[in-house]
Design an enzyme around this catalytic site. Structure first.
Site: not given
Lengths: 164, 105
Positions: B103-105
């Site tokens: 994920g990017c978060i």
């Protein structure tokens, strides 16, 4: 193009980023915050410098009310007149916020706090603070300082600067 | 795919050192991966995060985001970065024997 440098060595990994957030719309603020949080997740040092309307992201009276720009935003594929209809910006903002929540992307107030908790440093731009007649009390407590452009460059030394 | 030996057990790892088979993991292996990453000893707080990561992955098929980790693991984000310097989500996943979070978060 190859990943190898001229001496055949792998390029040096990025150790530090200094990100400038200059816009006050939802789509103007999020990319910089995602880049900053993503940097911390990779163990990269991160500074975030909020300038002009980007200051809304750390303004405690405003950061809950940031809206998506529905006028002059061709990416939305919405007629300009439709984007200007009262309530459309709020509607689009609510829709985007809902989609982001599904992806576990936090709302702006939580996101800036999260970046600070992660060790990312938040700064307000002095010229903009003076221009808008703001003071440190207008910002969330996580903001480290109000700094000049010169101080920003000093802080950014040895790293990458990203302007959003 | 590379084979390395942790705690006397040969295990398969990807190029970044994440275990390829989650079920090859055990607590001694976790301790050795942690030591390699510079965490000399895993304390109760480390284990809380590691066990949370592992059960979240086994339940959902994906590693939790750093946001979920900070909200639901019982360890706040500030402490996560103290416990796992250089990126808690990635490092805790590696120690927990689950794939690298994407994920990017």
């Amino acid at each position: 193009m190859t990943e190898q440098g001229t001496n055949g060595a792998k390029p040096e990994p990025i150790e530090k980023v200094s990100i400038i957030v200059s816009k006050g719309s939802l789509e103007g603020i999020y990319p910089g915050l995602i880049m900053a949080n993503g940097a911390r997740m990779e163990g990269i040092e991160a500074n975030v410098f909020f300038t002009f309307f980007g200051l809304d992201a750390i303004n405690k009276a405003k950061n809950e009310h940031v809206k998506a720009a529905t006028v002059g935003n061709p990416g939305l594929h919405l007629a300009t007149w439709a984007g200007a209809v009262p309530g459309v910006s709020a509607l689009v903002t609510r829709k985007l916020a809902g989609e982001m929540e599904k992806l576990d992307i936090p709302p702006i107030p939580e996101f800036v706090e999260m970046i600070s908790d992660s060790g990312g440093a938040l700064y307000a731009c002095k010229a903009s603070v003076d221009l808008f007649g703001l003071s440190e009390d207008d910002f969330i407590p996580q903001v480290e300082d109000v700094i000049t452009v010169g101080e920003f460059y000093e802080m950014a030394a040895g790293g990458q600067i990203i302007f959003t | 795919m590379t084979t390395v030996t942790y705690a006397g057990t040969p295990v398969e790892v990807d190029p970044e050192g994440f275990l390829s088979q989650t079920d090859q993991w055990n607590e001694q292996i976790a301790a050795e991966i942690a030591a390699e990453a510079g965490i000399a000893e895993l304390n109760d707080r480390h284990w809380l995060v590691i066990n949370f990561m592992r059960s979240a992955y086994l339940e959902n098929g994906a590693a939790p985001s750093i946001r979920t980790l900070g909200k639901a693991s019982g360890v706040p984000i500030k402490e996560l970065y103290d416990l796992f310097p250089k990126g808690p989500a990635k490092l805790a996943a590696k120690i927990a024997g689950i794939p690298k979070p994407r994920g990017c978060i």
